[in-house]
Structures are given as structure tokens and as C-alpha cells.
Design a protein around this motif. Structure first.
Motif, short mmCIF file in Angstrom:
data_model
loop_
_atom_site.label_atom_id
_atom_site.label_comp_id
_atom_site.label_asym_id
_atom_site.label_seq_id
_atom_site.Cartn_x
_atom_site.Cartn_y
_atom_site.Cartn_z
N VAL A 1 50.51 42.77 36.97
CA VAL A 1 49.99 42.18 35.74
C VAL A 1 50.67 42.89 34.58
O VAL A 1 50.42 44.07 34.32
CB VAL A 1 48.45 42.34 35.66
N ASP A 2 51.58 42.17 33.90
CA ASP A 2 52.35 42.73 32.79
C ASP A 2 51.82 42.12 31.49
O ASP A 2 51.80 40.89 31.35
CB ASP A 2 53.83 42.41 32.98
N THR B 1 42.43 37.44 33.01
CA THR B 1 43.00 38.49 32.16
C THR B 1 42.87 38.12 30.69
O THR B 1 42.55 38.97 29.84
CB THR B 1 44.48 38.72 32.53
N LYS C 1 42.73 48.13 30.04
CA LYS C 1 43.02 48.09 31.48
C LYS C 1 41.73 48.05 32.29
O LYS C 1 41.62 47.29 33.26
CB LYS C 1 43.85 49.32 31.86
N LYS D 1 40.64 45.06 34.88
CA LYS D 1 40.36 45.36 36.29
C LYS D 1 38.99 44.82 36.70
O LYS D 1 38.83 44.28 37.79
CB LYS D 1 40.41 46.87 36.52
N TYR E 1 49.26 47.32 37.17
CA TYR E 1 49.17 46.97 35.75
C TYR E 1 50.29 47.65 34.97
O TYR E 1 50.67 48.80 35.23
CB TYR E 1 47.81 47.41 35.20
#
Length: 564
Positions: free
Chosen positions: A87-88, A61, A32, A36, A24
């Protein structure tokens, strides 16, 4: 047909699940953690393409972030290695509440629990909006309605309108709590049982405001009678009327006779076996019979109890009891027969006083003294136990006191007054616990040798001063034999730290003495131990050393049961 289906069945039962790792970037903390949770709940067949994984994970997400009010996020997911993805996220600004229209009517508008829930929700114009806060407020309304008797509560409107363009949320909530119901009648579905006696166990009256916690406590107290194997207490919601709600109580008696076999082990008395026979329901008045035998190497006992309920069978009754106790410990040998009657009741402040009259015949040898004693002892007990936290309480106290008086005027061999008291306190903060204990006693008598062995004071052992063997602290005669004392003073401080879900580490200091004139030095024991949390209370294993003499060895103490 089978031959056409078997390839599909083979694929269905042999397809493995892909192991996917996510890294991440751009998010931390709550955002976050929520992402997750959403992503790690996904499952993909081992042959899934990266494109499919990225597409599904992007959607998850997005859902995870929108639940926290992030509707402007930009999400990019790339494959960095086989079955490993980055995952940005650029979070963007969170939604703000543009409008909060709350139409709140009914009796609950004057209930601080409701108004407090609204204030704590954080839902107000200009504040950050999250679906979790909105759902939590509605859930709290539902919980309050169920517990406190707002059985007509209804939402006329519950709606959130999201403007992604303006990054705002408009909340429309219309809630009518209706009236708060009061307790009506307690209706027993077993008309053959003494209904008044069992209704007295309820700690509420007709017309008191409804509270489901009081219903649960009533259910628990019915269980404490030991009469029933099935208990059902529930509000008759479908037939509520005139602001009242009746309680329906269904009870099923235990079998005529019940038998229990139990046991345990401590370092004080070693292995112990217990046999118990109970006839919980002797007649229509709720009388009961209990016969119990306990046996360990140093101590054996048998007792028979006939209980007669007065107002209720839990804490308002008369006991008629007879028993036999034999003990051989250190320099003590005693055989005692008891016949007593006890009247116990309960006060509004949770104290349970009792008055008793006891006849006691004891043949004993204490050190070099052999004697026979007959005592008639009127007396009183006072006790209060408070706990929070169920089988493993985090808060509580246990206070006990007793008074016994013997005099030749009513048939005792000796004139004496015996007082005893016990106090335990438990307080906790997060993983830390402090346990304090005080054990005090005194006998007003001219000569301790006139007092039977079982009534004299001794100290030492698992529940007294650790680091010393069971009942080895007391005054001694010229030959060094224990004779027992007039006075008892014992104190303990114990600290516990919980380092795992079922485990605690402990360290402690115990100190005190049993004495006739306080000329003996105070015995001090220090040590540490481990606590394993079981369904019947903590199992304790301690290692302790007495400090009175340098030659005193380290001793192991083992016990099981609740702290209070």
C-alpha cells in the motif's frame, strides 16, 4: 430440491478465508495505524482475485485517511507476491476548517465543561479538520448533557460540508442545551420500606443540580446496606417538570437468611475457614443480625453483632456485639470473651468516628506468666478510607486510630491507656506504584505484665515486617521467651512495577520494633515479590530476609487482599 441446493451449501460451509498481508509505504504514525485497522478488518474468500482485493482495499484506505482529514491522498496498491500487497500512499495536504459556525444557546453556555470541550476539540477556522474531532465534540456534548442534567438538549443543525476542490471543511453546529435540571423527590416503589432512612444515604439534597455520578453513588450506598438483592435507581426523565427530575428507586429485599462460606490462606496463620450467617432485615426499622465464625490453626473466633440503624445503616448506627477469640501463637496462649456496644457515624470530611464501651475477660499465658484479666474499656476509633480505581486502586489512603482507657474506677483490673494508629498511602504514575505504611502504638501502664496478652504489641509477618515470622519481634524474658511490648513502631516502603496486564513486580524494605524501652535493635527486612491481580485484590508472593542476624533465613510470605 435438496439436490439442486447442496452444491451452494457445500461452497458456503467449506469456503476458507484468505490470509492477506499488507506492507505500507509513505505513511506512518496515526495515519498508518488507522489504515491498518480498516484493512485488517476485511475478509476475503480464499479464491478472491487480486483485482477484487486491490479494489476493496483502496476504498478502505481512502475511508481511513479521510477520517483523519486526508482528502487529497493518492493511493496505489500492488500485489508483490501471492496474497501479499504493498500500500503506497502520498498523503497530500489535510483538510482545513474554512468556516465554523457555532450557534450555542441555553444554560450550558455558562458551564465551563462545555466551553472547555469546545476549546479542546481543535475545531477552529484555519485548523486541521478531522471527522474524529467533530464526532468527538458531539459525543462529549451528549455525555455532558446526560451526566449533568441537560435533558432538553437538542441539535437544531449538525452538518459538515466538504470541498474537495478547495480542501476545506465548513462546520455548522446549532446546539440548544436547555436548562440544567435539579434533583426533585426520591420516589420509592416499595412503600412498605422505611423511606427516610434510605433517602438519607443520598449525598445530595432536593434542588441540588443533577449529576448522574451522585445517582450512581446513591445506588452503591444502597448496596452497602446489605439488605437488597436487586437495586434500581434511575431518573424519571419522561415525567420531568418545573426544572426538577425525580429519582425512581426500586428495591428487592434479600432472602430472610443468607449464608456464606469462605476461606483463604496466608503464611501468618495458614489456611483459614469462615462461616457467616446474616439476617439482613429483622424488622421494619432495618435492624440486622450477623453471626460469624473464623478458624485457623493459631486463631479461632466467633462473634455475634446486632445492628440498629440511626440515620442510615451504612455509617450511622449502633452495634451491640459479643464474641470469643482463642489464640495460640509462639509464646502466647489466650482465650478472650468480649461484650461491647459501639456508636458510629460519619463526618462531612469522610472521617468515621465511633465511641464504644467494651467489657473484656481474658485468660492468658504469656511466656512464663499465667493470669486472668477483666477490663472495662471506654474508647474511640477514627477511620478514613479513600480510593480511586475500584478493586485495583491506583490512588488512596487508609488512616485509622484507636484509643482505649482502663481504670479501677469503672471496674478494670488495671489502670492503662492504649493508643494505636495505622496509615497506608498509595500513589501511582503510569506503570509505577509506591506503597507506604506506618503502624504505631503505645500503652501507658506501669508494668507490661499487667496488660493482657491480646493487647500487647508484637511485630513481624506478612502485614508487619516481612523477613520475620508472625509476631516474633518483641521484648523477651531471661529464658528468651516473647513477652510483648508497650510500644510498636513499624514502617514500610514498597515499589511496584506493572510489566503485564495482570502482573506486577515488587521490591520493599520493612523496619521497626515492638519494645518496652527502645533498647532493642530495629528489625529490618528486605525482599522482592510478585503480584497477580485478581478480582478480589492482588495475590502477593514475597521472598524476604531479616537483616538483624546474618543467620536469619530467607522467608516466603503469601497473602491476598486489597493494598489498602
Amino acid at each position: 430440491m435438496f439436490f439442486r441446493l447442496w452444491p451452494m451449501l457445500l461452497v458456503l460451509f467449506t469456503t476458507s478465508v484468505a490470509a492477506i498481508d499488507f506492507d505500507y509505504q509513505g505513511i506512518s504514525g496515526e495515519s498508518k495505524d488507522n489504515v491498518k485497522v480498516y484493512l485488517e478488518a476485511q475478509t476475503f474468500p480464499d479464491n478472491s482475485s487480486a483485482r477484487r482485493i486491490i479494489s476493496a482495499s483502496s476504498e478502505q484506505t481512502k475511508r481511513a485517511l479521510r477520517a483523519l482529514g486526508y482528502y487529497q491522498s493518492e493511493i496505489t496498491i500492488t500485489e508483490t507476491a501471492e496474497k501479499k500487497f504493498l500500500v503506497d500512499v502520498e498523503l497530500g495536504e489535510r483538510l482545513r476548517v474554512n468556516k465554523f459556525e457555532l450557534d450555542f444557546v441555553g444554560a450550558a453556555t455558562k458551564d465551563s465543561r462545555y466551553t472547555g470541550a469546545i476549546a479542546r476539540s481543535g475545531l477552529a477556522e484555519g485548523q486541521v479538520f478531522t471527522h474524529a474531532a467533530y464526532d468527538s465534540l458531539k459525543s462529549e456534548f451528549d455525555r455532558l448533557a446526560s451526566r449533568y442534567g441537560y435533558f432538553d438538549a437538542v441539535y437544531h443543525k449538525a452538518e459538515v460540508q466538504i470541498s474537495i476542490v478547495n480542501n476545506t471543511a465548513d462546520i455548522y453546529l446549532s446546539y440548544d442545551s436547555g436548562e440544567r435540571y435539579r434533583f426533585g423527590d426520591i420516589v420509592f416503589t416499595n412503600p412498605e420500606l422505611p423511606q427516610t432512612m434510605f433517602a438519607n444515604l443520598a449525598e445530595f439534597n432536593k434542588q441540588d443540580r443533577y449529576d448522574s455520578q451522585k445517582v450512581g453513588e446513591f445506588n452503591q450506598r444502597l448496596g452497602e446496606t446489605d439488605y437488597f438483592q436487586v437495586i434500581s435507581v434511575r431518573p424519571d426523565i419522561g415525567n420531568r417538570h418545573d426544572g426538577e427530575i425525580d429519582l425512581l428507586v426500586g428495591l428487592q429485599l434479600k432472602p430472610r437468611d443468607t449464608f456464606e462460606v469462605g476461606g483463604g490462606i496466608t503464611t501468618d496463620i495458614g489456611p483459614r475457614v469462615r462461616l457467616k450467617w446474616t439476617r439482613p432485615w429483622v424488622n421494619e426499622n432495618g435492624h440486622s443480625i450477623t453471626f460469624e465464625i473464623e478458624a485457623a490453626e493459631p486463631k479461632q473466633s466467633a462473634q455475634f453483632v446486632y445492628r440498629i440503624p440511626i440515620d442510615n445503616p451504612v455509617d450511622d448506627y449502633v452495634d451491640i456485639q459479643t464474641g470469643y477469640i482463642r489464640e495460640k501463637t509462639n509464646d502466647t496462649e489466650s482465650e478472650k470473651t468480649i461484650l461491647s456496644t459501639t456508636r458510629q457515624w460519619r463526618l462531612d470530611n469522610e472521617w468515621k468516628p465511633s465511641l464504644f464501651l467494651k467489657w473484656q475477660h481474658e485468660e492468658y499465658r504469656q511466656a512464663d506468666q499465667y493470669s486472668v484479666s477483666d477490663l472495662v474499656l471506654p474508647g474511640a476509633n477514627f477511620a478514613r478510607l479513600r480510593t480511586r480505581g475500584g478493586l485495583d486502586p491506583y490512588w488512596g489512603d487508609n488512616l485509622q486510630a484507636s484509643l482505649e482507657v482502663g481504670h479501677p474506677y469503672w471496674g478494670s483490673d488495671v489502670e492503662m491507656l492504649r493508643l494505636a494508629g495505622l496509615g497506608k498511602w498509595l500513589r501511582s504514575y503510569q506503570n509505577h506504584r509506591i506503597l507506604l505504611r506506618a503502624d504505631l502504638g503505645g500503652i501507658l501502664v506501669d508494668d507490661i505484665t499487667d496488660v493482657p496478652a491480646s493487647m500487647r504489641f508484637f511485630a513481624g509477618g506478612d502485614q508487619s515486617i516481612r523477613g520475620y515470622d508472625y509476631k516474633t519481634i518483641s521484648p523477651k524474658n531471661d529464658d528468651g521467651q516473647l513477652i510483648g511490648g508497650k510500644y510498636l513502631t513499624v514502617g514500610s516502603v514498597e515499589y511496584n512495577y506493572q510489566f503485564a496486564e495482570k502482573w506486577r513486580w515488587a521490591t520493599f524494605v520493612d523496619a521497626g520494633t515492638a519494645t518496652n524501652d527502645f533498647s532493642e535493635p530495629v528489625s529490618v527486612g528486605v525482599g522482592m515479590g510478585i503480584r497477580w491481580l485478581t478480582l478480589i485484590g492482588p495475590l502477593r508472593l514475597d521472598v524476604a530476609k531479616g537483616l538483624q542476624n546474618e543467620s536469619d533465613p530467607w522467608r516466603i510470605h503469601f497473602s491476598l487482599g486489597p493494598d489498602l
